[in-house]
Design an enzyme around this catalytic site. Structure first.
Site, PDB file in Angstrom:
ATOM      1  N   GLU A  35      31.179  28.967  41.261  1.00 22.25           N
ATOM      2  CA  GLU A  35      31.022  30.276  41.899  1.00 22.25           C
ATOM      3  C   GLU A  35      31.426  31.311  40.855  1.00 22.25           C
ATOM      4  O   GLU A  35      32.606  31.464  40.557  1.00 22.25           O
ATOM      5  CB  GLU A  35      31.912  30.359  43.141  1.00 22.25           C
ATOM      6  CG  GLU A  35      31.965  31.711  43.801  1.00 22.25           C
ATOM      7  CD  GLU A  35      33.074  31.829  44.829  1.00 22.25           C
ATOM      8  OE1 GLU A  35      33.399  30.806  45.490  1.00 22.25           O
ATOM      9  OE2 GLU A  35      33.643  32.924  44.947  1.00 22.25           O
TER      10      GLU A  35
ATOM     11  N   ARG B 294      33.309  39.959  39.287  1.00 21.22           N
ATOM     12  CA  ARG B 294      34.472  40.776  38.992  1.00 21.22           C
ATOM     13  C   ARG B 294      34.477  41.278  37.542  1.00 21.22           C
ATOM     14  O   ARG B 294      35.300  42.099  37.177  1.00 21.22           O
ATOM     15  CB  ARG B 294      35.757  39.980  39.271  1.00 21.22           C
ATOM     16  CG  ARG B 294      36.010  39.875  40.756  1.00 21.22           C
ATOM     17  CD  ARG B 294      36.910  38.784  41.200  1.00 21.22           C
ATOM     18  NE  ARG B 294      38.167  38.629  40.504  1.00 21.22           N
ATOM     19  CZ  ARG B 294      39.032  37.666  40.833  1.00 21.22           C
ATOM     20  NH1 ARG B 294      38.723  36.814  41.777  1.00 21.22           N
ATOM     21  NH2 ARG B 294      40.163  37.543  40.194  1.00 21.22           N
TER      22      ARG B 294
ATOM     23  N   LYS C 269      34.271  31.392  54.221  1.00 21.80           N
ATOM     24  CA  LYS C 269      35.362  31.373  53.245  1.00 21.80           C
ATOM     25  C   LYS C 269      36.627  31.822  53.957  1.00 21.80           C
ATOM     26  O   LYS C 269      36.605  32.836  54.673  1.00 21.80           O
ATOM     27  CB  LYS C 269      35.019  32.319  52.083  1.00 21.80           C
ATOM     28  CG  LYS C 269      36.113  32.456  51.036  1.00 21.80           C
ATOM     29  CD  LYS C 269      35.652  33.303  49.872  1.00 21.80           C
ATOM     30  CE  LYS C 269      36.687  33.290  48.754  1.00 21.80           C
ATOM     31  NZ  LYS C 269      36.142  33.810  47.492  1.00 21.80           N
TER      32      LYS C 269
END
Ligand SMILES: O=C(O)C(=O)C[C@H](O)[C@H](O)COP(=O)(O)O
Length: 205
Positions: A36, A40, A123
């Protein structure tokens, strides 16, 4: 969610896209052929594109906050999308693209909103803040049809406890892909961290 039979999702924060291909190879060699790659950093999109070239690797995008980001990560080859929280427009855009989407949801209300959007894999982030395994056990009572990917503070010290829960399909974490090791090209170490993570759960299967 397209994870194959993987139960660990490395959460990658990468500063240099030129490190991406070697990182993907290290993950595959280490027994965790999935990543993943978070948005960011400015290198996120290019890194997804690079890692998506590896046929042995399942690459998705993390930290997807907006619907526009969904379009961009699909364009470069992401095979799944993970968000830290639940934005219905992100979910709807992902579903329009026909790509798996795993939003963050930790409260019953967020979980109910996700169910309304047709999602049953969520999640659970930050897991170490919102009660960890005991919270997941409690949520399993009213939401028996929901699977979680706890992320946040997961490591080899607690991974078995999480994966023993019947409503935990996998765990996410950055512990086997520390940004400093990626930056320094320490891919043998990353490979070893992956094999250690796999070994930490094999004994409990
Ligand atoms: O970047 C995102 O989209 C997030 O949702 C946060 C990450 O999943 C966690 O920061 C990983 O947690 P650690 O394994 O404790 O480092």
């Amino acid at each position: 969610m397209e994870l194959g039979n993987n139960r660990i999702v490395p959460v990658v924060v990468i500063e240099q896209a030129e490190r991406a291909a070697a990182l993907g190879e290290a993950l595959v060699a280490g027994g965790i052929p999935v990543a993943e790659v978070t948005l960011r950093t400015a290198a996120g999109l290019d890194s997804i594109a690079e890692m998506a070239k590896n046929p042995d690797l399942i690459v998705g995008a993390g930290t997807v906050i907006t619907a526009d980001q969904v379009d961009r990560v699909v364009e470069v080859g992401a095979r799944f999308i993970v968000s830290p929280g639940l934005n219905p427009r992100v979910v709807e855009r992902a579903l329009e693209h026909g790509i798996d989407v795993v939003p963050g949801a930790v409260t019953p209300s967020e979980i109910m909103t996700a169910l309304e959007l047709g999602l049953t894999t969520l999640k659970f982030f930050p897991a170490n803040v919102y009660g960890g395994p005991s919270a997941l056990k409690a949520l399993g009572a009213p939401f028996g049809n929901v699977s979680f990917i706890p992320t946040g503070g997961v490591s080899t010290t607690n991974i078995a406890e999480y994966l023993a829960l019947k409503n935990v399909v996998a765990v996410g974490g950055s512990w086997m892909v520390p940004a400093n090791l990626i930056n320094d090209g320490e891919f043998d170490t990353i490979r070893q961290l992956c094999t250690d993570a796999v070994a930490a759960i094999q004994g409990d299967n």
